[in-house]
Enzyme design. Sequence first.
Site, PDB file in Angstrom:
ATOM      1  CD  GLU A 107      -2.071   1.470   2.589  1.00 24.94           C
ATOM      2  OE1 GLU A 107      -3.502   0.941   2.918  1.00 24.94           O
ATOM      3  OE2 GLU A 107      -1.568   1.855   3.676  1.00 24.94           O
ATOM      4  CG  ASP A 168      -5.685  -1.942  -1.159  1.00 27.14           C
ATOM      5  OD1 ASP A 168      -5.044  -2.877  -0.946  1.00 27.14           O
ATOM      6  OD2 ASP A 168      -5.724  -0.959  -0.387  1.00 27.14           O
TER       7      ASP A 168
END
Length: 431
Positions: A107, A168
């Site tokens: 991330e 993500d």
Amino acid sequence: MSNRHDTTEGSVMRERTPRLSHSSTEKPSIALRGTLRRWLRAQAKRLGWGSLAILFAVEGCAMQPAAQGSSGNSVPWIQFWNSYQVKFIDPQGRVIDWDDGGITTSEGQSYALFFALVANNPQLFQKILTWTQDNLAQGSLAAHLPAWRWGERPNKTWGVLDGNSAADADLWIAYTLIQAGRLWGRDSYTALGTLLAKRIAQKEVVTLPGAGPMLLPGKHGFRVAANTYIFNPSYLPLPVVEGLAHALPHGPWRAMATHLPTFIKAVSPHGFAPDWVAYSAQQGYHVAPQGPNASYNAIRVYLWAGMSNLNTPGAQRILDQVSGMANYLQSHLLPPVSENWVTGAPTGVGPAGFSAALIPYLMQKGMKPALRNQWLRLTADQDQASGLYGKTPHYYDQNLALFALGWVYHTIRFGRDGELRPAWSDREMMK
């Protein structure tokens, strides 16, 4: 990542604890500014968070939201980004989360890669990309999804702590590479992003009956029964999915973007998006094993909704469907730290990063009083020495603020088709 990965593969779900600092906003008079700041800080500490009302009332007459009317001015964002680099990015291009033992996550790498593109810094971009490939992707993002967690092992060596992926981050990396290829004319970036996106489609996408393709949070651990899956709404920013759909029309992204508003509506019965949600054909969307909490993951749903181009199909629907936070801020100064997405019950007070994340959302909704409160709180929480938010600046708060303030200052903009339009690109001016 924020309070995740909780999977059956043994990953650990980490809850962040909000740390709220009490400082003041600035008054125009230099002579009075220091005295007033000290007094407000003392009152806030003595009275607790209820004293924020006093702070806002006293300061509000002179304080205006800094970004209103300042579109196109990238300088404040660049200064903030530079301060972030000093604190969180080492010379190798590794992003360090000091709150969690100095670990690095995919991330953090994905966000930094995106911000380096927004800042038009090809050298830093390549440095971040190289570290990510070498340390998280076994040398090649074309061949491997990056591991989500890297840091110090029990034997004092450094390396991958959890080899599972974080979809993500993978999505942001693929999107950013494709946009970098387009904006900088680098075919190698376009090719790498395309291959990564195809690998995501192979390893992290499942087709749901009646709903079509959906993004699993990682390649392992999110199919918890034969026909039951776990999803995370914050893993699907509409501009990113739309951008991939436009760049790669033969992938699952078009159908995913089209279905996204329906998904958000289904999992937000009270207008609060969940952190995690389960799905099965028999039960539909229901509470995941992680519980009904909506907190450090879900805050990004409002952030992405606020940053989306409202001319993108489905963008206005998503913004309308997550109105629980807007309704709450009609009668509360600051956002809650969590909500029960099933009942709508809020809890506590969120950190400064939550206030930052909600600024684009509130601007899009035209909620001026609530917007003003978040600006006042954010200004009060900025440390002038570090240029960051909070006396002890936390990694996640800064990232939320980098996205939100990038949008506010027009440094980050997305086109109707999800393409990135940074302030330095002529395309940003094409509305």
